[in-house]
Motif scaffolding. Sequence first.
Motif, mmCIF file in Angstrom:
data_model
loop_
_atom_site.group_PDB
_atom_site.id
_atom_site.type_symbol
_atom_site.label_atom_id
_atom_site.label_comp_id
_atom_site.label_asym_id
_atom_site.label_seq_id
_atom_site.Cartn_x
_atom_site.Cartn_y
_atom_site.Cartn_z
ATOM 1 N N GLY A 129 3.686 -8.473 -2.287
ATOM 2 C CA GLY A 129 2.828 -8.501 -1.106
ATOM 3 C C GLY A 129 3.287 -7.548 -0.023
ATOM 4 N N VAL A 130 4.591 -7.494 0.238
ATOM 5 C CA VAL A 130 5.049 -6.572 1.285
ATOM 6 C C VAL A 130 4.943 -5.121 0.810
ATOM 7 C CG1 VAL A 130 6.484 -8.242 2.508
ATOM 8 C CG2 VAL A 130 7.519 -6.804 0.763
ATOM 9 N N GLU A 131 5.045 -4.891 -0.481
ATOM 10 C CA GLU A 131 4.803 -3.538 -0.992
ATOM 11 C C GLU A 131 3.344 -3.142 -0.759
ATOM 12 O OE1 GLU A 131 6.156 -3.052 -5.018
ATOM 13 O OE2 GLU A 131 8.190 -3.630 -4.494
ATOM 14 N N LYS A 132 2.439 -4.103 -0.982
ATOM 15 C CA LYS A 132 1.017 -3.828 -0.718
ATOM 16 C C LYS A 132 0.792 -3.616 0.778
ATOM 17 C CE LYS A 132 -1.673 -3.650 -3.388
ATOM 18 N NZ LYS A 132 -2.195 -2.443 -4.082
ATOM 19 N N LEU A 133 1.452 -4.402 1.609
ATOM 20 C CA LEU A 133 1.355 -4.224 3.061
ATOM 21 C C LEU A 133 1.819 -2.824 3.449
ATOM 22 C CD1 LEU A 133 0.971 -5.667 5.915
ATOM 23 C CD2 LEU A 133 3.433 -5.995 5.822
ATOM 24 N N ALA A 134 2.946 -2.388 2.905
ATOM 25 C CA ALA A 134 3.457 -1.053 3.212
ATOM 26 C C ALA A 134 2.501 0.020 2.705
ATOM 27 C CB ALA A 134 4.850 -0.874 2.602
ATOM 28 N N GLU A 135 1.913 -0.204 1.538
ATOM 29 C CA GLU A 135 0.950 0.754 0.984
ATOM 30 C C GLU A 135 -0.273 0.877 1.886
ATOM 31 O OE1 GLU A 135 -2.027 0.910 -2.845
ATOM 32 O OE2 GLU A 135 -0.071 -0.023 -3.116
ATOM 33 N N LEU A 136 -0.802 -0.251 2.328
ATOM 34 C CA LEU A 136 -1.957 -0.230 3.221
ATOM 35 C C LEU A 136 -1.587 0.406 4.561
ATOM 36 C CD1 LEU A 136 -3.363 -3.751 2.356
ATOM 37 C CD2 LEU A 136 -4.423 -1.548 1.785
ATOM 38 N N GLY A 137 -0.370 0.154 5.017
ATOM 39 C CA GLY A 137 0.100 0.810 6.228
ATOM 40 C C GLY A 137 0.133 2.319 6.066
ATOM 41 N N ARG A 138 0.543 2.779 4.883
ATOM 42 C CA ARG A 138 0.578 4.222 4.634
ATOM 43 C C ARG A 138 -0.830 4.811 4.663
ATOM 44 N NH1 ARG A 138 5.371 6.424 2.027
ATOM 45 N NH2 ARG A 138 3.992 7.893 0.972
ATOM 46 N N VAL A 139 -1.821 4.054 4.188
ATOM 47 C CA VAL A 139 -3.208 4.516 4.254
ATOM 48 C C VAL A 139 -3.587 4.762 5.717
ATOM 49 C CG1 VAL A 139 -5.615 3.803 3.915
ATOM 50 C CG2 VAL A 139 -3.932 3.432 2.100
ATOM 51 N N LEU A 140 -3.063 3.954 6.619
ATOM 52 C CA LEU A 140 -3.335 4.092 8.042
ATOM 53 C C LEU A 140 -2.392 5.082 8.728
ATOM 54 C CD1 LEU A 140 -3.937 0.327 8.838
ATOM 55 C CD2 LEU A 140 -5.667 2.145 8.781
ATOM 56 N N GLY A 141 -1.480 5.666 7.960
ATOM 57 C CA GLY A 141 -0.555 6.646 8.522
ATOM 58 C C GLY A 141 0.744 6.067 9.019
ATOM 59 N N LEU A 142 1.015 4.807 8.709
ATOM 60 C CA LEU A 142 2.235 4.153 9.173
ATOM 61 C C LEU A 142 3.306 4.200 8.090
ATOM 62 C CD1 LEU A 142 0.577 0.980 10.735
ATOM 63 C CD2 LEU A 142 1.285 3.082 11.912
ATOM 64 N N GLU A 143 4.534 4.395 8.489
ATOM 65 C CA GLU A 143 5.663 4.376 7.559
ATOM 66 C C GLU A 143 6.397 3.061 7.732
ATOM 67 O OE1 GLU A 143 6.572 6.492 5.120
ATOM 68 O OE2 GLU A 143 4.774 7.654 5.555
ATOM 69 N N LEU A 144 5.891 2.039 7.080
ATOM 70 C CA LEU A 144 6.525 0.729 7.162
ATOM 71 C C LEU A 144 7.692 0.701 6.192
ATOM 72 C CD1 LEU A 144 3.317 -1.471 7.277
ATOM 73 C CD2 LEU A 144 4.665 -0.576 9.168
ATOM 74 N N ARG A 145 8.819 0.217 6.668
ATOM 75 C CA ARG A 145 10.029 0.183 5.846
ATOM 76 C C ARG A 145 10.490 -1.248 5.676
ATOM 77 N NH1 ARG A 145 12.584 5.244 5.574
ATOM 78 N NH2 ARG A 145 11.507 6.777 6.834
ATOM 79 N N ALA A 146 10.945 -1.525 4.484
ATOM 80 C CA ALA A 146 11.478 -2.847 4.193
ATOM 81 C C ALA A 146 12.955 -2.730 3.910
ATOM 82 C CB ALA A 146 10.776 -3.454 2.974
ATOM 83 N N ALA A 147 13.645 -3.800 4.159
ATOM 84 C CA ALA A 147 15.048 -3.852 3.783
ATOM 85 C C ALA A 147 15.126 -3.995 2.278
ATOM 86 C CB ALA A 147 15.716 -5.047 4.449
ATOM 87 N N ARG A 148 16.093 -3.368 1.693
ATOM 88 C CA ARG A 148 16.306 -3.513 0.261
ATOM 89 C C ARG A 148 17.413 -4.528 0.059
ATOM 90 N NH1 ARG A 148 17.118 0.864 -4.420
ATOM 91 N NH2 ARG A 148 17.979 -0.573 -5.923
ATOM 92 N N PRO A 149 17.196 -5.504 -0.823
ATOM 93 C CA PRO A 149 18.252 -6.487 -1.045
ATOM 94 C C PRO A 149 19.483 -5.807 -1.623
ATOM 95 C CG PRO A 149 16.463 -6.770 -2.611
ATOM 96 C CD PRO A 149 16.045 -5.709 -1.649
ATOM 97 N N PRO A 150 20.666 -6.314 -1.308
ATOM 98 C CA PRO A 150 21.874 -5.702 -1.837
ATOM 99 C C PRO A 150 21.943 -5.848 -3.340
ATOM 100 C CG PRO A 150 22.388 -7.760 -0.728
ATOM 101 C CD PRO A 150 20.926 -7.490 -0.498
ATOM 102 N N ALA A 151 22.657 -4.938 -3.984
ATOM 103 C CA ALA A 151 22.874 -5.038 -5.423
ATOM 104 C C ALA A 151 23.660 -6.309 -5.711
ATOM 105 C CB ALA A 151 23.635 -3.810 -5.915
ATOM 106 N N ALA A 152 23.440 -6.873 -6.886
ATOM 107 C CA ALA A 152 24.085 -8.130 -7.252
ATOM 108 C C ALA A 152 25.605 -8.032 -7.156
ATOM 109 C CB ALA A 152 23.663 -8.542 -8.656
ATOM 110 N N ASP A 153 26.157 -6.857 -7.449
ATOM 111 C CA ASP A 153 27.611 -6.695 -7.410
ATOM 112 C C ASP A 153 28.117 -6.225 -6.054
ATOM 113 O OD1 ASP A 153 26.764 -4.090 -7.331
ATOM 114 O OD2 ASP A 153 27.844 -3.459 -9.139
#
Length: 185
Positions: A129-153
Amino acid sequence: VPLRQLLREHRADAIKVFFLQAHYRSPVDYSPEALGRAQRSLERLHECLAAVAGLRLGCPGGASEPIDPVRESIARLVEECEAAMDDDLNTPRAVGALFSWVREINRCMHALEPSGSASAALGGVLRAGVEKLAELGRVLGLELRAARPPAADGSADAQGRVAEGGRDFTYDAVILANLGEGKLR
């Protein structure tokens, strides 16, 4: 107010949100307060992306998990944004759909408190869902960024960065792998 001055004082995406909240056929009434509200609105989008990306996954799922309602809300978000854009490029309505969805997801995330954990299934749906939100934001010209979860290790991410506090808040929402052929769906 000169644009250069605005860009020194505000993020470019905040200025874009400010203008997107007015229909292109309508006059825009500038005020520092209105631009400040746009900045805070943009911050709410980023906070939602970060909260979902920071979920701890792996708790057992239950019948009460809102997986289907979240999937349905993602479909509604896409439909509402497409309908808004088809309606004479109604960007205020499209931006409103983004913020309505964020409110829904924030309620869902609040229900996960205090554990901050979700099943892998719910976490996967929320992250889609947040990937879709970011994609729709890009359609509007927005660069929405999400935090990336840390690697398991706990190691650095694929770009070799180790994030402060275990989170990398500069990583794009996995560079929107779903964007593929440039389609919204």
